[in-house]
Scaffold this motif. Structure first.
Motif, PDB file in Angstrom:
ATOM      1  N   HIS A 170       0.847  -1.189   0.000  1.00 28.26           N
ATOM      2  CA  HIS A 170       0.000   0.000   0.000  1.00 28.26           C
ATOM      3  C   HIS A 170       0.887   1.245   0.000  1.00 28.26           C
ATOM      4  N   VAL A 171       0.697   2.088  -0.997  1.00 29.50           N
ATOM      5  CA  VAL A 171       1.395   3.370  -1.052  1.00 29.50           C
ATOM      6  C   VAL A 171       0.472   4.427  -0.450  1.00 29.50           C
ATOM      7  N   LEU A 172       0.957   5.073   0.612  1.00 26.26           N
ATOM      8  CA  LEU A 172       0.140   6.044   1.333  1.00 26.26           C
ATOM      9  C   LEU A 172       0.708   7.445   1.180  1.00 26.26           C
ATOM     10  N   SER A 173      -0.187   8.417   1.307  1.00 29.32           N
ATOM     11  CA  SER A 173       0.254   9.812   1.342  1.00 29.32           C
ATOM     12  C   SER A 173       0.837  10.101   2.720  1.00 29.32           C
ATOM     13  N   GLN A 174       1.400  11.284   2.890  1.00 31.01           N
ATOM     14  CA  GLN A 174       1.962  11.657   4.187  1.00 31.01           C
ATOM     15  C   GLN A 174       0.895  11.768   5.269  1.00 31.01           C
ATOM     16  N   THR A 175      -0.351  11.908   4.863  1.00 28.98           N
ATOM     17  CA  THR A 175      -1.443  11.980   5.835  1.00 28.98           C
ATOM     18  C   THR A 175      -2.068  10.612   6.107  1.00 28.98           C
ATOM     19  N   GLY A 176      -1.578   9.561   5.420  1.00 33.38           N
ATOM     20  CA  GLY A 176      -2.065   8.207   5.690  1.00 33.38           C
ATOM     21  C   GLY A 176      -3.134   7.716   4.740  1.00 33.38           C
TER      22      GLY A 176
END
Length: 220
Positions: free
Chosen positions: A125-131
């Motif tokens: 899973h590739v997540l943004s810095q906010t999750g």
């Protein structure tokens, strides 16, 4: 963060300085006080030999501690220098780092995962810095060990993600839907070394400390 010839020019060699507030007593101060005590003692009432012997023992212990501290400081400086030399030697080589944070520059990046046991289902899973989950990758390799897959930055909506910093989360399950222990890995080529805060490797997959690097060069 700028670098010239692979070395960040913000690095400044550590220096030592003394402060007027530093009132700690060193071995030479202790010895001066001991000599002054002997010179100024009353000849008719000399110091107690037992007390003098105890003071000499204290001086000996202080000298040993001072020498030990100097040796440890020397070993630490040597260790730091060896780490810097090792980091510089990695420029131009590929490295594998154990980390769940990476940098996407717009070019494909090598995302990896380590399975402690065989799994039945693995997802990256590739997540943004906010999750927030931006991309879900289902690799085919599910055997125990280290595996890598090239990701071109495409999101779950089929749109390319912007260059920036992202997080990688691995989730692996066995045939009974029990969690299999796993770690996130990143593979990248070392382009420079930042020495302003330890030895940080600037790679195509992000910035990693030397402690995060597991393999390099021909070992990949």
């Amino acid at each position: 963060m700028s670098a010239i010839s692979g070395i960040n020019t913000g690095y400044v060699a550590p220096t030592t300085s003394s402060s007027p507030d530093d009132v700690s007593m060193g071995k030479e101060d202790f010895l001066k006080l001991l000599v002054a005590q002997l010179e100024n003692q009353d000849p008719m009432n000399p110091s107690d030999p037992t007390e003098f012997t105890a003071q000499l023992a204290q001086f000996s212990q202080l000298e040993q501690l001072t020498n030990m501290n100097e040796s440890l400081e020397g070993m630490t400086a040597m260790s730091n220098e060896m780490e810097r030399m090792s980091a510089l030697g990695l420029i131009g080589q590929d490295v594998v780092a154990q980390s769940n944070s990476f940098r996407f520059s717009g070019d494909p990046v090598e995302l990896g995962y380590r399975l402690e046991l065989p799994a039945d289902d693995v997802k990256l899973h590739v997540l943004s810095q906010t999750g927030s989950t931006l991309a879900t990758i289902t690799p085919s390799e599910t055997e125990m060990g280290d595996h890598f897959i090239s990701w071109d930055g495409t999101s779950d909506f089929g749109m390319p993600l912007e260059a920036g910093d992202y997080q990688l989360v691995v989730r692996a399950l066995d045939k009974d839907d029990k969690v299999v222990s796993s770690q996130s890995l990143l593979k990248g080529r070392v382009m420079g070394v930042d020495m302003s805060n330890g030895s940080q490797l600037e790679t195509s997959a992000g910035i990693f400390s030397m402690s995060k690097v597991e393999r390099a060069g021909a070992l990949l």
